[in-house]
Design a protein around this motif. Sequence first.
Motif, PDB file in Angstrom:
ATOM      1  N   ALA A 153     -29.049  50.628 154.045  1.00  0.00           N
ATOM      2  CA  ALA A 153     -28.591  49.319 153.564  1.00  0.00           C
ATOM      3  C   ALA A 153     -28.010  49.433 152.173  1.00  0.00           C
ATOM      4  O   ALA A 153     -28.152  50.460 151.509  1.00  0.00           O
ATOM      5  CB  ALA A 153     -29.785  48.362 153.532  1.00  0.00           C
ATOM      6  N   LEU A 154     -27.397  48.368 151.706  1.00  0.00           N
ATOM      7  CA  LEU A 154     -26.990  48.286 150.306  1.00  0.00           C
ATOM      8  C   LEU A 154     -28.262  48.055 149.491  1.00  0.00           C
ATOM      9  O   LEU A 154     -29.207  47.429 149.980  1.00  0.00           O
ATOM     10  CB  LEU A 154     -26.008  47.125 150.109  1.00  0.00           C
ATOM     11  N   PRO A 155     -28.294  48.556 148.253  1.00  0.00           N
ATOM     12  CA  PRO A 155     -29.509  48.429 147.444  1.00  0.00           C
ATOM     13  C   PRO A 155     -29.667  47.045 146.825  1.00  0.00           C
ATOM     14  O   PRO A 155     -29.759  46.887 145.620  1.00  0.00           O
ATOM     15  CB  PRO A 155     -29.330  49.513 146.373  1.00  0.00           C
ATOM     16  N   GLY A 157     -31.232  42.951 146.465  1.00  0.00           N
ATOM     17  CA  GLY A 157     -32.536  42.318 146.329  1.00  0.00           C
ATOM     18  C   GLY A 157     -32.405  40.852 145.981  1.00  0.00           C
ATOM     19  O   GLY A 157     -31.303  40.345 145.762  1.00  0.00           O
ATOM     20  N   MET A 158     -33.546  40.204 145.934  1.00  0.00           N
ATOM     21  CA  MET A 158     -33.582  38.771 145.681  1.00  0.00           C
ATOM     22  C   MET A 158     -33.251  38.447 144.219  1.00  0.00           C
ATOM     23  O   MET A 158     -33.678  39.158 143.317  1.00  0.00           O
ATOM     24  CB  MET A 158     -34.988  38.235 145.957  1.00  0.00           C
ATOM     25  N   VAL A 159     -32.564  37.342 144.049  1.00  0.00           N
ATOM     26  CA  VAL A 159     -32.304  36.833 142.707  1.00  0.00           C
ATOM     27  C   VAL A 159     -33.595  36.144 142.239  1.00  0.00           C
ATOM     28  O   VAL A 159     -34.075  35.225 142.899  1.00  0.00           O
ATOM     29  CB  VAL A 159     -31.141  35.810 142.725  1.00  0.00           C
ATOM     30  N   GLU A 175     -33.706  49.730 140.252  1.00  0.00           N
ATOM     31  CA  GLU A 175     -35.036  49.827 140.870  1.00  0.00           C
ATOM     32  C   GLU A 175     -35.005  50.629 142.166  1.00  0.00           C
ATOM     33  O   GLU A 175     -35.846  51.485 142.397  1.00  0.00           O
ATOM     34  CB  GLU A 175     -35.582  48.427 141.175  1.00  0.00           C
ATOM     35  N   GLU A 176     -34.021  50.333 143.016  1.00  0.00           N
ATOM     36  CA  GLU A 176     -34.032  50.928 144.351  1.00  0.00           C
ATOM     37  C   GLU A 176     -33.334  52.279 144.419  1.00  0.00           C
ATOM     38  O   GLU A 176     -33.722  53.144 145.193  1.00  0.00           O
ATOM     39  CB  GLU A 176     -33.413  49.948 145.362  1.00  0.00           C
ATOM     40  N   ALA A 177     -32.271  52.440 143.632  1.00  0.00           N
ATOM     41  CA  ALA A 177     -31.498  53.683 143.734  1.00  0.00           C
ATOM     42  C   ALA A 177     -31.780  54.642 142.577  1.00  0.00           C
ATOM     43  O   ALA A 177     -31.349  55.790 142.598  1.00  0.00           O
ATOM     44  CB  ALA A 177     -30.003  53.371 143.799  1.00  0.00           C
ATOM     45  N   TYR A 209     -23.542  33.657 153.791  1.00  0.00           N
ATOM     46  CA  TYR A 209     -24.671  33.868 154.697  1.00  0.00           C
ATOM     47  C   TYR A 209     -24.796  35.330 155.103  1.00  0.00           C
ATOM     48  O   TYR A 209     -23.797  35.996 155.354  1.00  0.00           O
ATOM     49  CB  TYR A 209     -24.407  33.015 155.940  1.00  0.00           C
ATOM     50  N   VAL A 210     -26.034  35.829 155.146  1.00  0.00           N
ATOM     51  CA  VAL A 210     -26.292  37.184 155.640  1.00  0.00           C
ATOM     52  C   VAL A 210     -26.966  37.096 157.000  1.00  0.00           C
ATOM     53  O   VAL A 210     -27.901  36.321 157.196  1.00  0.00           O
ATOM     54  CB  VAL A 210     -27.230  37.980 154.692  1.00  0.00           C
ATOM     55  N   ASP A 211     -26.490  37.906 157.945  1.00  0.00           N
ATOM     56  CA  ASP A 211     -27.108  37.971 159.277  1.00  0.00           C
ATOM     57  C   ASP A 211     -28.329  38.879 159.171  1.00  0.00           C
ATOM     58  O   ASP A 211     -28.319  40.017 159.631  1.00  0.00           O
ATOM     59  CB  ASP A 211     -26.078  38.518 160.279  1.00  0.00           C
ATOM     60  N   PRO A 213     -32.304  40.033 159.736  1.00  0.00           N
ATOM     61  CA  PRO A 213     -33.305  39.901 160.806  1.00  0.00           C
ATOM     62  C   PRO A 213     -34.467  38.981 160.461  1.00  0.00           C
ATOM     63  O   PRO A 213     -35.223  38.571 161.346  1.00  0.00           O
ATOM     64  CB  PRO A 213     -33.793  41.339 161.030  1.00  0.00           C
ATOM     65  N   ARG A 214     -34.623  38.630 159.174  1.00  0.00           N
ATOM     66  CA  ARG A 214     -35.737  37.756 158.779  1.00  0.00           C
ATOM     67  C   ARG A 214     -35.401  36.276 158.859  1.00  0.00           C
ATOM     68  O   ARG A 214     -36.281  35.424 158.696  1.00  0.00           O
ATOM     69  CB  ARG A 214     -36.160  38.095 157.337  1.00  0.00           C
ATOM     70  N   ASN A 215     -34.140  35.942 159.108  1.00  0.00           N
ATOM     71  CA  ASN A 215     -33.729  34.532 159.122  1.00  0.00           C
ATOM     72  C   ASN A 215     -34.454  33.726 160.206  1.00  0.00           C
ATOM     73  O   ASN A 215     -34.790  34.251 161.259  1.00  0.00           O
ATOM     74  CB  ASN A 215     -32.223  34.412 159.376  1.00  0.00           C
ATOM     75  N   TRP A 220     -33.115  31.234 155.402  1.00  0.00           N
ATOM     76  CA  TRP A 220     -32.132  32.281 155.675  1.00  0.00           C
ATOM     77  C   TRP A 220     -31.685  32.967 154.384  1.00  0.00           C
ATOM     78  O   TRP A 220     -31.854  32.427 153.300  1.00  0.00           O
ATOM     79  CB  TRP A 220     -30.922  31.686 156.409  1.00  0.00           C
ATOM     80  N   MET A 221     -31.107  34.160 154.554  1.00  0.00           N
ATOM     81  CA  MET A 221     -30.634  34.941 153.422  1.00  0.00           C
ATOM     82  C   MET A 221     -29.168  34.641 153.127  1.00  0.00           C
ATOM     83  O   MET A 221     -28.373  34.441 154.039  1.00  0.00           O
ATOM     84  CB  MET A 221     -30.756  36.443 153.718  1.00  0.00           C
ATOM     85  N   GLU A 222     -28.856  34.628 151.837  1.00  0.00           N
ATOM     86  CA  GLU A 222     -27.463  34.524 151.400  1.00  0.00           C
ATOM     87  C   GLU A 222     -27.277  35.563 150.308  1.00  0.00           C
ATOM     88  O   GLU A 222     -28.244  35.927 149.631  1.00  0.00           O
ATOM     89  CB  GLU A 222     -27.174  33.117 150.839  1.00  0.00           C
ATOM     90  N   ASP A 245     -39.044  51.522 144.452  1.00  0.00           N
ATOM     91  CA  ASP A 245     -39.437  50.170 144.859  1.00  0.00           C
ATOM     92  C   ASP A 245     -39.448  50.034 146.379  1.00  0.00           C
ATOM     93  O   ASP A 245     -40.144  50.795 147.041  1.00  0.00           O
ATOM     94  CB  ASP A 245     -38.530  49.128 144.203  1.00  0.00           C
ATOM     95  N   ASP A 246     -38.645  49.119 146.969  1.00  0.00           N
ATOM     96  CA  ASP A 246     -38.727  48.969 148.426  1.00  0.00           C
ATOM     97  C   ASP A 246     -37.736  49.864 149.179  1.00  0.00           C
ATOM     98  O   ASP A 246     -37.392  49.602 150.321  1.00  0.00           O
ATOM     99  CB  ASP A 246     -38.626  47.498 148.858  1.00  0.00           C
ATOM    100  N   ALA A 247     -37.312  50.964 148.522  1.00  0.00           N
ATOM    101  CA  ALA A 247     -36.443  51.942 149.187  1.00  0.00           C
ATOM    102  C   ALA A 247     -37.210  53.250 149.368  1.00  0.00           C
ATOM    103  O   ALA A 247     -37.945  53.675 148.477  1.00  0.00           O
ATOM    104  CB  ALA A 247     -35.198  52.188 148.353  1.00  0.00           C
TER     105      ALA A 247
HETATM  106  C1  RP5 Z   1     -30.251  41.199 152.662  1.00  0.00           C
HETATM  107  O1  RP5 Z   1     -31.552  41.472 152.181  1.00  0.00           O
HETATM  108  C2  RP5 Z   1     -29.386  41.124 151.444  1.00  0.00           C
HETATM  109  O2  RP5 Z   1     -28.045  41.423 151.768  1.00  0.00           O
HETATM  110  C3  RP5 Z   1     -30.035  42.129 150.514  1.00  0.00           C
HETATM  111  O3  RP5 Z   1     -29.524  43.420 150.746  1.00  0.00           O
HETATM  112  C4  RP5 Z   1     -31.504  42.122 150.923  1.00  0.00           C
HETATM  113  C5  RP5 Z   1     -32.404  41.436 149.939  1.00  0.00           C
HETATM  114  O4  RP5 Z   1     -33.727  41.427 150.377  1.00  0.00           O
HETATM  115  P1  RP5 Z   1     -34.795  42.514 149.936  1.00  0.00           P
HETATM  116  O5  RP5 Z   1     -34.096  43.850 149.843  1.00  0.00           O
HETATM  117  O6  RP5 Z   1     -35.322  42.087 148.605  1.00  0.00           O
HETATM  118  O7  RP5 Z   1     -35.839  42.516 150.999  1.00  0.00           O
HETATM  119  O8  RP5 Z   1     -30.226  40.014 153.381  1.00  0.00           O
END
Ligand code: RP5
Length: 280
Positions: A153-155, A157-159, A175-177, A209-211, A213-215, A220-222, A245-247
């Motif tokens: 995934a892209l690195p 995270g939440m704002v 944090e992640e990379a 909007y992000v598709d 899997p947790r939506n 939902w995620m944006e 971190d979460d990576a």
């Molecule tokens: C995705 O979840 C976003 O595009 C972003 O990459 C990520 C953010 O959530 P966490 O990585 O904090 O779980 O929807």
Amino acid sequence: IMFHYKCRNNIYPKTDGKIVRFHVPDDKVSWNSPYPMYNPTFFTSTCIFGQPWADLDLNVSDFQPNWNSIDGYVNRISLTGMYEIKNGYPLNPCGRTGVTGRGVLGRWGPNHAADPIVTRWKKSKNEHVFNENSNKPILQFVAIQRKDSGEWALPGGMVDSGEVISTTLKREFMEEAMDLLQKSKEDAVKIEKEIEEIFNEGIEVFCGYVDDPRNTDNAWMETVATLFHDEKGNHVGMLKLHAGDDAVGVKWVDLDRNLKLYANHISFLEEIATRLKCHW
Ligand code: RP5
Ligand code: MG
Ligand code: MG
């Protein structure tokens, strides 16, 4: 607005297979198509209760969120426009997901994230490397492997509440990379200095909007995805990556349309391929 797949017709993540999404065929995704049989499970994970980044339940009487607005420190504005409220619950702007409640997401309605896309040209002996089919130069981007699903995934995270997006982009990347949270103060300052060059000017390539899997139907995620391209490869392109971190993994990945990535991250990258005229 996009069509969603990854939050439909599967098992809800992190539930050991216990929460199965109610089936939603393509023609029943839109809230405008009647679906009288629709009977999704209500699910809010106990792991979010009491978390500082999570809302209270909507039946708690003194919790009255201001939908579609900046609500104190919480941004409840959707990047997709105004969302509807039905029976007191915000409705997913992309339609049905087969689960109601918040699932594992903290906020009712939009959950805002930011995704840094850090790129460099693939080089061999200082020369660009071209793809033999497209004859275009190969671009590389920094991908992380997510701890939760194992997907690349892209690195992002939440704002954090009240945080500006440019800060989130930089913070999550570090944090992640770059494993910033495990670094000494001294090293952290050095890392930040080095990436500043590249993080100073980004180009927004996606916002919405992000598709994910947790939506759910009500959460939902944006995201705002921003490109930080190291044209000469002498800034971030030189840095040592270290998952944190979460990576659980991090690497430079050659951009290609056939990559399988988390959520709809591949669609953010398509935009970049067009812009930088690289192999896709
Ligand atoms: C995705 O979840 C976003 O595009 C972003 O990459 C990520 C953010 O959530 P966490 O990585 O904090 O779980 O929807
Ligand atoms: Mg993170
Ligand atoms: Mg993350």
